[in-house]
Design an enzyme around this catalytic site. Structure first.
Site, PDB file in Angstrom:
ATOM      1  N   CYS A  56      19.275 -18.019  60.540  1.00 36.88           N
ATOM      2  CA  CYS A  56      19.510 -19.590  61.073  1.00 36.88           C
ATOM      3  C   CYS A  56      17.863 -19.875  61.487  1.00 36.88           C
ATOM      4  CB  CYS A  56      20.029 -19.889  62.220  1.00 36.88           C
ATOM      5  SG  CYS A  56      19.757 -21.700  62.410  1.00 36.88           S
ATOM      6  N   CYS A  71      16.890 -21.020  64.642  1.00 37.42           N
ATOM      7  CA  CYS A  71      17.417 -20.375  65.902  1.00 37.42           C
ATOM      8  C   CYS A  71      16.570 -19.512  66.498  1.00 37.42           C
ATOM      9  CB  CYS A  71      18.356 -18.973  65.629  1.00 37.42           C
ATOM     10  SG  CYS A  71      19.690 -19.749  64.862  1.00 37.42           S
ATOM     11  N   CYS A 105      21.386 -25.297  51.960  1.00 35.36           N
ATOM     12  CA  CYS A 105      22.458 -23.644  52.230  1.00 35.36           C
ATOM     13  C   CYS A 105      22.400 -22.109  52.294  1.00 35.36           C
ATOM     14  CB  CYS A 105      24.139 -24.079  52.190  1.00 35.36           C
ATOM     15  SG  CYS A 105      25.057 -22.519  52.483  1.00 35.36           S
ATOM     16  N   CYS A 153      25.688 -20.653  49.924  1.00 34.95           N
ATOM     17  CA  CYS A 153      25.469 -21.462  48.492  1.00 34.95           C
ATOM     18  C   CYS A 153      24.834 -20.776  47.491  1.00 34.95           C
ATOM     19  CB  CYS A 153      25.350 -23.271  48.956  1.00 34.95           C
ATOM     20  SG  CYS A 153      25.944 -23.505  49.652  1.00 34.95           S
TER      21      CYS A 153
END
Length: 520
Positions: free
Chosen positions: A78, A81, A423, A426
């Site tokens: 992420c 993050c 994503c 994905c």
């Protein structure tokens, strides 16, 4: 309430439709940190780390030892993050010297061994920060800023008393401020059932509001100064500026605070002081009514006035109202699939995702149109990309307007992926699905398809999409199942073969359906 700005397009999707990673919510907040380096020097990398690293093996024991511990649930992939990490570490370093020290910790919630903990703490995206009190018995959402100084200031307040005693005007000014909601209890003495219940309220809502208590209402900036209490006075920077309340049942107090801390009409523009109220608006389970106009255009004040009249009439009926300046809310247009030339426009969204839409609204028509909506005379609005004119690739493109025809009514066995362009998972799944689709190109009874869940509406009554990618399968006979297997070509094909209807089965069911029709 926190004044951190966020990406509201993402927030809107995350809180109301439950389909987007919370990681994306922090895009706007972290843009404020763009000027700060996210790289650490070689020397810094050797400095002691103040953030504790937890996992499934030491989480409970560590939490049990602390009256207050702050835990970040993160994922290594992420980006937000990663941007938070140096700010979080810096805050941990500063707070380690606080009296008493405030401990900051982190746990990789994407690690399979830690996922039960992530589920237990209702982690639906990254980063998610929780404040755990009393050995983890009490859990609150972190609702403060995401830069080091802001984290420190917020957590210092969280580590102290939930309510501050107000002994003078300066104390009152520090608690109440100018651009936030604050609650002050006025009491003849700091004991008794009323004070105890107020204390319970402050502990329960301390992550959301600033609380104070006083023996003398003369210290307070607004309201009757001669009251001796017990009374609760809520201060706010909008509408009537303060409201008094005297029912000291905890549930009644909480309801009073939650309802009174929301404007009749929430304003969504570039004023940072409005952002906490925008966050609260989109976090509410209420039906949401949104008027988007150009605040500087001729007639804007007339729109606001007429809209407020409607809001005042219906706000106690489970409906919340917002007016947004089109110059600063363009993300919403992408989310709803509408265009700026349709402004002024009203959009209504239910908690189940159903939407209603009125473009090119006139001020005098607001009340009439809204009444027609309340009476059930306005048809829902479906967000959809254009239906592709050609759909010849192995993976078929499904949009909101073609979902019924392809997934529900085609009579085929359909594997459908819900994805988003941003994503990472994905992107990893895409080549696997492509291989699966190629494998079934010669099988006319199987369709492999994909739908962009950000650009198209997804029926929440059929599909539970809380993140991406999510894959559903519908057999030719109509049985719908969710794919939870490994993301490999072999496993996906095995799943399809196990759940599909074979041609012979399809013909048999078709004959049975026709026979029943003849009998009728």
């Amino acid at each position: 309430m926190s004044t951190k700005p966020i990406n509201f397009q993402s927030f809107f999707r995350g809180t109301m439709a439950g389909r987007i990673s919370i990681c994306f919510l922090f895009l706007f907040a972290f843009s404020l940190l763009a000027s700060l380096s996210s790289q650490t020097s070689a020397d810094e990398s050797e400095v002691k780390e103040f953030v504790l690293t937890l996992d499934h093996s030491n989480f409970s024991d560590t939490v049990d030892k602390h009256n207050l511990i702050v835990v970040e649930f993160y994922a290594p992939w992420c980006g937000h993050c990663k941007k938070l990490a140096p700010e979080y570490e810096k805050a941990a370093s500063i707070l380690s010297s606080h009296d008493p020290p405030v401990v900051l910790a982190k746990i990789d919630a994407d690690d399979e061994k830690n996922r039960d903990l992530a589920s237990e703490f209702e982690v639906r995206g990254y980063p998610t920060i929780k404040i755990l009190r009393n050995g983890g018995k009490n859990v609150q959402e972190y609702k403060g800023p995401y830069e080091a100084d802001g984290i420190v200031d917020y957590l210092k307040k969280q580590s102290g008393p939930a309510s501050t005693e107000i002994k003078c005007v300066d104390d009152a000014t520090a608690v109440i401020g100018e651009n936030k909601v604050a609650i002050v209890g006025v009491f003849p003495g700091f004991s008794g059932e009323e004070f105890d219940n107020y204390t319970l309220l402050t502990e329960k809502l301390r992550a959301d509001y600033d609380f104070g208590h006083t023996l003398n209402a003369k210290h307070l900036p607004r309201g009757e100064s001669s009251v001796a209490g017990p009374i609760v006075r809520l201060f706010k920077p909008f509408d009537e500026l303060f409201v008094d309340f005297q029912d000291f049942h905890v549930e009644a107090l909480e309801k009073f605070v939650e309802e009174s801390s929301v404007p009749v009409v929430t304003v969504f523009n570039n004023d940072l002081s409005n952002y906490p109220f925008v966050v609260k608006y989109f976090s509410s389970p209420n039906t949401k009514v949104m008027l988007f106009i150009n605040f500087t255009a001729e007639g804007a004040e007339s729109f606001k006035s007429k809209y407020r009249e409607t809001a005042e009439q219906y706000r106690q009926q489970g409906v919340s109202f917002l007016v947004g300046d089109v110059k600063f809310t363009k993300g919403h247009f992408q989310y709803f699939g509408v265009k700026e030339d349709q402004v002024p426009l009203i959009i209504i969204q239910h908690s189940d995702g159903k939407k209603y839409f009125k473009p090119n609204m006139e001020p005098d028509h607001i009340s009439t149109w809204f009444k027609a909506y309340k009476d059930g005379n306005i048809a829902p609005y479906l967000k959809s990309e254009p239906i592709p004119e050609a759909n010849n690739e192995p993976i078929k493109v499904v949009v909101g307007g073609s979902l019924q025809d392809i997934f529900f009514n085609s009579g085929k066995n359909v594997l459908l992926e819900f994805y988003s362009a941003w994503c990472g998972y994905c992107t990893e799944l895409a080549p696997m699905l492509e291989e699966v689709a190629v494998s079934y190109q010669s099988d006319a009874d199987v369709i492999i398809a994909k739908l962009d869940g950000i650009a198209n509406d997804i029926p929440s009554e059929t599909f539970e999409v809380k993140g991406y990618p999510i894959v559903y399968f519908r057999s030719a006979s109509g049985k719908i199942s969710k794919y939870d297997g490994n993301r490999t070509k072999e496993d996906i094909i095995e799943f399809i073969e196990k759940n599909r209807d074979k041609p012979a089965q399809q013909e048999q069911r078709k004959d049975e359906q026709e026979k029943r029709k003849d009998e009728l």
